[in-house]
Design a protein around this motif. Structure first.
Motif, mmCIF file in Angstrom:
data_model
loop_
_atom_site.group_PDB
_atom_site.id
_atom_site.type_symbol
_atom_site.label_atom_id
_atom_site.label_comp_id
_atom_site.label_asym_id
_atom_site.label_seq_id
_atom_site.Cartn_x
_atom_site.Cartn_y
_atom_site.Cartn_z
ATOM 1 N N TYR A 209 0.844 -1.191 0.000
ATOM 2 C CA TYR A 209 0.000 0.000 0.000
ATOM 3 C C TYR A 209 0.879 1.240 0.000
ATOM 4 C CZ TYR A 209 1.114 -0.092 4.996
ATOM 5 O OH TYR A 209 1.777 -0.118 6.193
ATOM 6 N N VAL A 210 0.339 2.348 -0.504
ATOM 7 C CA VAL A 210 1.075 3.613 -0.555
ATOM 8 C C VAL A 210 0.154 4.728 -0.086
ATOM 9 C CG1 VAL A 210 2.621 2.868 -2.403
ATOM 10 C CG2 VAL A 210 0.457 3.973 -2.981
ATOM 11 N N ALA A 211 0.777 5.816 0.403
ATOM 12 C CA ALA A 211 -0.014 6.884 1.013
ATOM 13 C C ALA A 211 0.253 8.255 0.412
ATOM 14 C CB ALA A 211 0.259 6.927 2.520
ATOM 15 N N SER A 212 1.167 8.358 -0.561
ATOM 16 C CA SER A 212 1.490 9.663 -1.132
ATOM 17 C C SER A 212 2.021 9.472 -2.544
ATOM 18 C CB SER A 212 2.545 10.375 -0.281
ATOM 19 O OG SER A 212 3.786 9.679 -0.344
ATOM 20 N N ALA A 213 2.150 10.591 -3.271
ATOM 21 C CA ALA A 213 2.671 10.524 -4.634
ATOM 22 C C ALA A 213 4.121 10.051 -4.646
ATOM 23 C CB ALA A 213 2.547 11.894 -5.299
ATOM 24 N N ASP A 214 4.938 10.566 -3.719
ATOM 25 C CA ASP A 214 6.339 10.138 -3.659
ATOM 26 C C ASP A 214 6.445 8.651 -3.348
ATOM 27 O OD1 ASP A 214 7.183 12.687 -4.223
ATOM 28 O OD2 ASP A 214 7.606 13.230 -2.133
ATOM 29 N N MET A 215 5.606 8.188 -2.430
ATOM 30 C CA MET A 215 5.616 6.775 -2.062
ATOM 31 C C MET A 215 5.126 5.911 -3.222
ATOM 32 S SD MET A 215 3.908 5.153 1.372
ATOM 33 C CE MET A 215 4.249 3.456 1.882
ATOM 34 N N LEU A 216 4.125 6.407 -3.944
ATOM 35 C CA LEU A 216 3.626 5.684 -5.111
ATOM 36 C C LEU A 216 4.732 5.525 -6.146
ATOM 37 C CD1 LEU A 216 1.516 4.520 -7.071
ATOM 38 C CD2 LEU A 216 0.799 6.866 -7.571
ATOM 39 N N ARG A 217 5.438 6.605 -6.431
ATOM 40 C CA ARG A 217 6.476 6.565 -7.459
ATOM 41 C C ARG A 217 7.629 5.650 -7.045
ATOM 42 N NH1 ARG A 217 7.666 9.667 -12.198
ATOM 43 N NH2 ARG A 217 9.438 8.612 -13.127
ATOM 44 N N SER A 218 8.159 5.848 -5.839
ATOM 45 C CA SER A 218 9.334 5.086 -5.415
ATOM 46 C C SER A 218 9.007 3.606 -5.230
ATOM 47 C CB SER A 218 9.908 5.669 -4.121
ATOM 48 O OG SER A 218 8.960 5.606 -3.066
ATOM 49 N N THR A 219 7.845 3.312 -4.652
ATOM 50 C CA THR A 219 7.469 1.918 -4.425
ATOM 51 C C THR A 219 7.216 1.205 -5.741
ATOM 52 O OG1 THR A 219 6.481 2.490 -2.289
ATOM 53 C CG2 THR A 219 5.835 0.393 -3.267
ATOM 54 N N ALA A 220 6.492 1.863 -6.644
ATOM 55 C CA ALA A 220 6.194 1.246 -7.935
ATOM 56 C C ALA A 220 7.473 0.985 -8.724
ATOM 57 C CB ALA A 220 5.243 2.134 -8.731
ATOM 58 N N GLU A 221 8.386 1.949 -8.752
ATOM 59 C CA GLU A 221 9.630 1.762 -9.505
ATOM 60 C C GLU A 221 10.466 0.627 -8.921
ATOM 61 O OE1 GLU A 221 10.590 6.111 -11.486
ATOM 62 O OE2 GLU A 221 11.460 5.638 -9.524
ATOM 63 N N GLU A 222 10.566 0.586 -7.597
ATOM 64 C CA GLU A 222 11.355 -0.474 -6.963
ATOM 65 C C GLU A 222 10.751 -1.848 -7.243
ATOM 66 O OE1 GLU A 222 12.759 -1.999 -2.518
ATOM 67 O OE2 GLU A 222 11.726 -0.080 -2.746
ATOM 68 N N MET A 223 9.436 -1.948 -7.111
ATOM 69 C CA MET A 223 8.795 -3.248 -7.310
ATOM 70 C C MET A 223 8.807 -3.668 -8.779
ATOM 71 S SD MET A 223 5.591 -3.288 -4.643
ATOM 72 C CE MET A 223 5.897 -3.694 -2.915
ATOM 73 N N LEU A 224 8.571 -2.736 -9.686
ATOM 74 C CA LEU A 224 8.584 -3.075 -11.107
ATOM 75 C C LEU A 224 9.968 -3.543 -11.553
ATOM 76 C CD1 LEU A 224 6.373 -0.163 -12.496
ATOM 77 C CD2 LEU A 224 5.829 -2.608 -12.643
ATOM 78 N N SER A 225 11.016 -3.016 -10.933
ATOM 79 C CA SER A 225 12.370 -3.393 -11.336
ATOM 80 C C SER A 225 12.719 -4.820 -10.929
ATOM 81 C CB SER A 225 13.388 -2.426 -10.721
ATOM 82 O OG SER A 225 13.451 -2.583 -9.311
ATOM 83 N N GLY A 226 12.018 -5.371 -9.925
ATOM 84 C CA GLY A 226 12.368 -6.706 -9.451
ATOM 85 C C GLY A 226 11.266 -7.730 -9.571
ATOM 86 N N THR A 227 10.196 -7.400 -10.305
ATOM 87 C CA THR A 227 9.030 -8.276 -10.358
ATOM 88 C C THR A 227 8.707 -8.650 -11.793
ATOM 89 O OG1 THR A 227 8.151 -7.162 -8.393
ATOM 90 C CG2 THR A 227 6.619 -8.530 -9.645
ATOM 91 N N ALA A 228 8.543 -9.951 -12.027
ATOM 92 C CA ALA A 228 8.203 -10.422 -13.366
ATOM 93 C C ALA A 228 6.708 -10.339 -13.630
ATOM 94 C CB ALA A 228 8.674 -11.863 -13.542
ATOM 95 N N GLY A 229 5.904 -10.440 -12.565
ATOM 96 C CA GLY A 229 4.454 -10.432 -12.697
ATOM 97 C C GLY A 229 3.849 -9.123 -12.237
ATOM 98 N N PRO A 230 2.609 -9.170 -11.746
ATOM 99 C CA PRO A 230 1.899 -7.945 -11.388
ATOM 100 C C PRO A 230 2.507 -7.215 -10.191
ATOM 101 C CG PRO A 230 0.388 -9.810 -11.644
ATOM 102 C CD PRO A 230 1.764 -10.369 -11.622
ATOM 103 N N VAL A 231 2.406 -5.891 -10.228
ATOM 104 C CA VAL A 231 2.693 -5.030 -9.082
ATOM 105 C C VAL A 231 1.377 -4.358 -8.710
ATOM 106 C CG1 VAL A 231 3.888 -2.956 -8.294
ATOM 107 C CG2 VAL A 231 5.110 -4.662 -9.661
ATOM 108 N N LEU A 232 0.901 -4.624 -7.485
ATOM 109 C CA LEU A 232 -0.436 -4.216 -7.070
ATOM 110 C C LEU A 232 -0.328 -3.287 -5.867
ATOM 111 C CD1 LEU A 232 -1.981 -7.804 -7.283
ATOM 112 C CD2 LEU A 232 -1.810 -6.093 -9.097
ATOM 113 N N LEU A 233 -0.816 -2.061 -6.019
ATOM 114 C CA LEU A 233 -0.667 -1.042 -4.983
ATOM 115 C C LEU A 233 -2.028 -0.486 -4.592
ATOM 116 C CD1 LEU A 233 2.377 0.926 -6.469
ATOM 117 C CD2 LEU A 233 2.417 -0.924 -4.782
ATOM 118 N N SER A 234 -2.311 -0.503 -3.293
ATOM 119 C CA SER A 234 -3.527 0.103 -2.762
ATOM 120 C C SER A 234 -3.212 1.510 -2.272
ATOM 121 C CB SER A 234 -4.084 -0.737 -1.606
ATOM 122 O OG SER A 234 -4.503 -2.010 -2.061
#
Length: 322
Positions: A209-234
């Motif tokens: 889960y994420v709570a801000s724009a900065d958290m959305l950006r940093s979390t999504a980028e980190e997870m997308l870089s290491g994940t072959a399948g879906p990245v799911l953020l609430s």
């Protein structure tokens, strides 16, 4: 410590085969049942380990089982607490269809009215492949539910703060099958990993889960870089992108999936404000799913290249290519 059967193991530590409290009192120690004879739980059975100062809990090895280890009868309760549970390999064919479960081949019910609780348990799947299969099935973007700490997948490890998991069915077929509510185990502070520790990237899925724009950006980028399948953020609350700090588009590469989820409860809608940023998300042959969100600040650039873009409402916030 090895015992002929699971029933003998439990009896040696204070519980009868069908009821009582068994305390496996050596943190980090390994307790193993050699035979694969199931324990029929007829009343309340609590199997508890201890967690040492190093954070390592008592290990209960169920890898010898080729069928259910515990069968919980109507009106009975099974509780597993503060244990590392070593699981047998997933069966080739599961009785739970496409539903993700690490327990359906280990704990089963005879009929409705039983209760199963796992608290402070670390389930260890037999192989990385089993964990990958479970996680891939669990993380279906269309079926994913909005949440915070209830269910997360971080660095390949599945974390249940408070959730449920489907159980198996006893194979004797002499009783009516359990209803859907009864066939679920309650999971509290429980994790799922695999033999050898957390798997290396790329992971089958990542979710949090994420709570801000900065958290959305940093979390999504980190997870997308290491994940072959879906990245799911609430999104736990309203999020507004900032044009000054949102540097270029958030890239979802070929074969990747990004899901952003808002709260589906009435009167608790979550807003995602793109602040007029065209191409805030760039899907390079990837897939973007936005669900239960109120979209604000949608951009509409002065130049469009096709009738599709001319009449699109939100496509300019999410580009489908550079």
């Amino acid at each position: 410590m090895s015992f002929t059967s699971l029933a003998e193991l439990l009896a040696a530590h204070g519980a009868a085969a069908s009821a009582g409290v068994a305390v496996l009192s050596a943190p980090g120690a390994l307790y193993r049942a050699i035979s694969s004879d199931a324990v029929y739980v007829k009343n309340t059975l609590v199997v508890s380990g201890l967690i040492g100062e190093d954070g390592i809990s008592t290990r209960l090895d169920l890898t010898a089982f080729t069928d259910l280890a515990f069968i919980v009868q109507a009106g009975a309760t099974l509780e597993l607490r503060n244990l590392t549970l070593l699981l047998p390999p997933l069966p080739t064919k599961t009785t739970t269809g496409s539903t993700a479960s690490a327990l359906a081949h280990v704990i089963g019910l005879e009929e409705s009215g039983a209760r199963v609780l796992l608290a402070g348990v670390n389930m260890v799947m037999a192989t990385q492949s089993d964990l990958f299969t479970l996680t891939r099935t669990l993380c279906t973007p269309e079926d994913w539910r909005y949440g915070t700490k209830e269910l997360q997948v971080l660095r390949g490890v599945v974390l249940y703060g408070n959730g449920t998991m489907l159980l198996g069915l006893s194979s004797d077929g002499s009783s009516p099958p359990p209803d859907a509510a009864s066939a679920l185990a309650i999971l509290v502070n429980t994790s799922i990993t695999c033999e050898g520790g957390p798997p290396p990237p790329p992971w089958a899925c990542s979710a949090t889960y994420v709570a801000s724009a900065d958290m959305l950006r940093s979390t999504a980028e980190e997870m997308l870089s290491g994940t072959a399948g879906p990245v799911l953020l609430s999104l736990t609350g309203n999020v507004t992108l900032q044009p000054d700090s949102w540097d270029g588009g958030l890239v979802v590469r070929k074969g990747q999936q990004l899901g952003l989820y808002g709260n589906p409860e009435p009167l608790r809608a979550v807003q995602l404000d793109f602040a007029g940023i065209a191409g805030a998300i760039v899907a390079e042959s990837g897939r973007v799913l936005l669900r239960q969100l109120v979209l604000l600040g949608l951009p509409y650039p002065p130049n469009v290249d096709s009738p599709k873009e001319l009449f699109a409402v939100w496509v300019h916030a999410v580009f489908t290519g550079r």
